[in-house]
Design a protein around this motif. Structure first.
Motif, PDB file in Angstrom:
ATOM      1  N   MET A 254       0.854  -1.172   0.070  1.00 14.41           N
ATOM      2  CA  MET A 254      -0.111   0.106  -0.021  1.00 14.41           C
ATOM      3  C   MET A 254       1.018   1.291   0.130  1.00 14.41           C
ATOM      4  N   ALA A 255       0.488   2.211  -0.919  1.00 10.06           N
ATOM      5  CA  ALA A 255       1.281   3.466  -0.894  1.00 10.06           C
ATOM      6  C   ALA A 255       1.150   4.148   0.281  1.00 10.06           C
ATOM      7  N   LEU A 256       1.983   4.982   0.730  1.00 11.55           N
ATOM      8  CA  LEU A 256       1.644   6.022   1.913  1.00 11.55           C
ATOM      9  C   LEU A 256       0.765   6.998   1.730  1.00 11.55           C
ATOM     10  N   PRO A 257      -0.025   7.445   2.624  1.00 10.94           N
ATOM     11  CA  PRO A 257      -1.020   8.838   2.328  1.00 10.94           C
ATOM     12  C   PRO A 257      -0.125   9.811   1.879  1.00 10.94           C
ATOM     13  N   ALA A 258      -0.845  10.940   0.948  1.00  5.12           N
ATOM     14  CA  ALA A 258       0.022  12.102   0.871  1.00  5.12           C
ATOM     15  C   ALA A 258       0.444  12.686   1.818  1.00  5.12           C
ATOM     16  N   ALA A 259       0.094  12.961   2.993  1.00  2.10           N
ATOM     17  CA  ALA A 259       0.878  13.894   3.991  1.00  2.10           C
ATOM     18  C   ALA A 259       2.037  12.943   4.498  1.00  2.10           C
ATOM     19  N   LEU A 260       1.976  11.601   4.561  1.00  2.00           N
ATOM     20  CA  LEU A 260       3.365  11.013   4.846  1.00  2.00           C
ATOM     21  C   LEU A 260       4.318  10.903   3.799  1.00  2.00           C
ATOM     22  N   LYS A 261       3.847  11.102   2.746  1.00  2.00           N
ATOM     23  CA  LYS A 261       4.778  11.265   1.530  1.00  2.00           C
ATOM     24  C   LYS A 261       5.679  12.382   1.600  1.00  2.00           C
ATOM     25  N   LYS A 262       5.281  13.285   2.379  1.00  2.00           N
ATOM     26  CA  LYS A 262       5.876  14.821   2.276  1.00  2.00           C
ATOM     27  C   LYS A 262       7.083  14.804   3.267  1.00  2.00           C
ATOM     28  N   VAL A 263       7.217  13.819   3.953  1.00  2.00           N
ATOM     29  CA  VAL A 263       8.327  13.645   5.015  1.00  2.00           C
ATOM     30  C   VAL A 263       9.738  13.215   4.558  1.00  2.00           C
ATOM     31  N   PRO A 264      10.575  14.149   4.559  1.00  2.00           N
ATOM     32  CA  PRO A 264      12.121  13.871   3.802  1.00  2.00           C
ATOM     33  C   PRO A 264      12.630  12.910   4.411  1.00  2.00           C
ATOM     34  N   LEU A 265      12.762  12.715   6.007  1.00  2.00           N
ATOM     35  CA  LEU A 265      13.339  11.874   6.535  1.00  2.00           C
ATOM     36  C   LEU A 265      12.248  10.824   7.242  1.00  2.00           C
ATOM     37  N   PRO A 266      12.534   9.487   7.234  1.00  2.00           N
ATOM     38  CA  PRO A 266      11.606   8.627   7.751  1.00  2.00           C
ATOM     39  C   PRO A 266      11.516   8.652   9.038  1.00  2.00           C
ATOM     40  N   ILE A 267      11.194   9.663   9.938  1.00  2.00           N
ATOM     41  CA  ILE A 267      11.207   9.707  11.213  1.00  2.00           C
ATOM     42  C   ILE A 267       9.870  10.380  11.760  1.00  2.00           C
ATOM     43  N   ILE A 268       9.282  10.064  12.830  1.00  2.00           N
ATOM     44  CA  ILE A 268       8.279  10.809  13.607  1.00  2.00           C
ATOM     45  C   ILE A 268       8.833  10.969  14.731  1.00  2.00           C
ATOM     46  N   GLY A 269       8.793  12.394  15.201  1.00  2.00           N
ATOM     47  CA  GLY A 269       9.238  12.782  16.599  1.00  2.00           C
ATOM     48  C   GLY A 269       7.707  12.598  17.351  1.00  2.00           C
ATOM     49  N   ALA A 270       7.971  11.675  18.420  1.00  2.00           N
ATOM     50  CA  ALA A 270       6.948  11.167  19.236  1.00  2.00           C
ATOM     51  C   ALA A 270       6.318  12.354  19.986  1.00  2.00           C
ATOM     52  N   PRO A 271       4.999  12.201  20.495  1.00  2.00           N
ATOM     53  CA  PRO A 271       4.537  13.115  21.213  1.00  2.00           C
ATOM     54  C   PRO A 271       4.960  13.138  22.781  1.00  2.00           C
ATOM     55  N   LEU A 272       5.525  14.212  23.155  1.00  2.00           N
ATOM     56  CA  LEU A 272       5.966  13.904  24.705  1.00  2.00           C
ATOM     57  C   LEU A 272       5.102  14.676  25.695  1.00  2.00           C
ATOM     58  N   PHE A 273       4.622  14.039  26.569  1.00  2.00           N
ATOM     59  CA  PHE A 273       3.600  14.859  27.573  1.00  2.00           C
ATOM     60  C   PHE A 273       4.278  15.731  28.205  1.00  2.00           C
ATOM     61  N   ILE A 274       3.854  16.893  28.540  1.00  2.00           N
ATOM     62  CA  ILE A 274       4.316  18.069  28.903  1.00  2.00           C
ATOM     63  C   ILE A 274       5.450  18.720  28.144  1.00  2.00           C
ATOM     64  N   ILE A 275       6.099  18.007  27.687  1.00  2.00           N
ATOM     65  CA  ILE A 275       7.481  18.659  26.952  1.00  2.00           C
ATOM     66  C   ILE A 275       7.192  19.178  25.682  1.00  2.00           C
ATOM     67  N   SER A 276       6.381  18.396  24.911  1.00  2.00           N
ATOM     68  CA  SER A 276       6.368  19.057  23.375  1.00  2.00           C
ATOM     69  C   SER A 276       5.407  20.080  23.329  1.00  2.00           C
ATOM     70  N   HIS A 277       5.707  21.077  22.672  1.00  2.00           N
ATOM     71  CA  HIS A 277       5.019  22.593  22.594  1.00  2.00           C
ATOM     72  C   HIS A 277       5.276  23.021  21.132  1.00  2.00           C
ATOM     73  N   PRO A 278       4.774  24.185  20.871  1.00  2.00           N
ATOM     74  CA  PRO A 278       4.913  24.465  19.372  1.00  2.00           C
ATOM     75  C   PRO A 278       6.461  24.825  18.812  1.00  2.00           C
ATOM     76  N   LYS A 279       7.255  25.215  19.766  1.00  2.00           N
ATOM     77  CA  LYS A 279       8.506  25.422  19.663  1.00  2.00           C
ATOM     78  C   LYS A 279       9.353  24.376  18.914  1.00  2.00           C
ATOM     79  N   LEU A 280       9.169  23.123  19.814  1.00  2.00           N
ATOM     80  CA  LEU A 280       9.672  21.825  19.410  1.00  2.00           C
ATOM     81  C   LEU A 280       9.051  21.271  18.212  1.00  2.00           C
ATOM     82  N   VAL A 281       7.750  21.222  17.959  1.00  2.00           N
ATOM     83  CA  VAL A 281       7.175  20.721  17.009  1.00  2.00           C
ATOM     84  C   VAL A 281       7.608  21.531  15.663  1.00  2.00           C
TER      85      VAL A 281
END
Length: 329
Positions: A1-28
């Protein structure tokens, strides 16, 4: 199955995991500008009205980046929704995500068809995190687009399955988007995740020790100073087993080697401040932190991962054992 369009737009095959309390706009924002998916839990925005402000900041900043850097557009961002019954903010937070047409939604602690359909209705992609093959089947049966396999060694609410076993079992029946989580903190680990059958590596703890992360300096330094021996797997703090840094548990006056058990009925992701405070001084962390040697900007951490991944590919191509097997043609 091909990746959805949004996921095809990721240059490096990495997802930064959501970090409770820690993740906020600056990091994202910095993660996305660096070419990986940046993410944050919706519940990190407190009070709830702050989520609208945060999503406006992220979308506007990334749109401006794309206008100024047409040859290096940002990766899409993701918002994590806790779909547990104690999360009394879910309807509100989903409505805000719909307003901004969040491109990727990561759902946790509950697979709900109505949530999946809502995201897909505004054109978003749903990735649901799971800790075993049975939960993976349930999520896909209910309509999730893809899966995040949370294997042994991952930070936060980690499972106990070997990443090799978990990915193998999922790939026997599911060919859609799959991310692998579990002690990945290097480019070598990213390549291993891809070789095992995943489309993306899911990395969290390495980004705690970054300049942009909303973590205390003591927490960041503890990541740098620790390794896998300093992690304990416990259900005490949320009712669900997860990995935590032993020094933070000792600082709370507890013995990390003799913690009592809890159970899922203790989970509380309500919109009040109480649940946030319950997590604040107990530091979640995965087993891959031995590779984290310094607190650096997000861009530097991603560039290190990129360079390590390239080096790992070159090393693999040069291995005599693989050449003899003609694995690389």
């Amino acid at each position: 199955m091909a990746l959805p369009a949004a996921l095809k737009k990721v240059p490096l095959p990495i997802i930064g995991a959501p970090l409770f309390i820690i993740s906020h706009p600056k990091l994202v924002i910095e993660q996305c500008k660096s070419g990986i998916v940046g993410s944050m839990p919706a519940l990190n925005a407190r009070p709830a009205s702050q989520l609208d402000e945060w999503l406006a900041e992220i979308t506007e900043t990334l749109a401006a980046w794309d206008r100024d850097h047409p040859d290096q557009p940002a990766a899409p961002f993701a918002v994590n929704q806790i779909v547990h019954k104690s999360n009394d903010r879910l309807d509100h937070d989903m409505a805000v995500c719909a307003k901004y047409k969040v491109p990727i939604v990561i759902t946790s602690l509950g697979a709900r068809s109505d949530v999946f359909q809502a995201v897909q209705g505004w054109g978003g992609v749903v990735l649901h995190d799971i800790i075993n093959n049975a939960f993976a089947h349930k999520a896909i049966d209910k309509g999730a687009d893809g899966l995040i396999a949370v294997a042994a060694g991952a930070g936060g609410h980690a499972g106990v399955k070997s990443p090799f076993a978990l990915v193998q079992e999922i790939r026997e029946w599911f060919s859609g988007p799959l991310a692998l989580s579990g002690a990945i903190a290097t480019g070598d680990g990213v390549l291993a995740a891809l070789a095992a059958g995943a489309d993306f590596a899911y990395i969290g703890s390495a980004f705690i020790a970054t300049v942009e992360a909303r973590a205390s300096e003591a927490y960041k330094q503890c990541i740098v100073d620790s390794n896998s021996d300093d992690i304990v797997y416990s259900s005490l703090f949320t009712g669900v087993h997860g990995n935590y840094l032993k020094p933070s548990i000792r600082n709370a006056g507890l013995d990390p080697d003799h913690l009592p058990e809890s159970d899922p009925s203790k989970m509380d992701f309500g919109g009040g401040e109480g649940s946030k405070k319950a997590w604040k001084d107990i530091w979640g962390c995965g087993q891959g932190i031995g590779a984290v040697k310094a607190v650096v900007p997000v861009a530097a951490r991603v560039e290190q991962l990129r360079a390590e991944l390239a080096a790992a590919c070159r090393r693999l191509a040069a291995m005599d054992s693989l050449a003899r097997l003609n694995c690389l043609g």
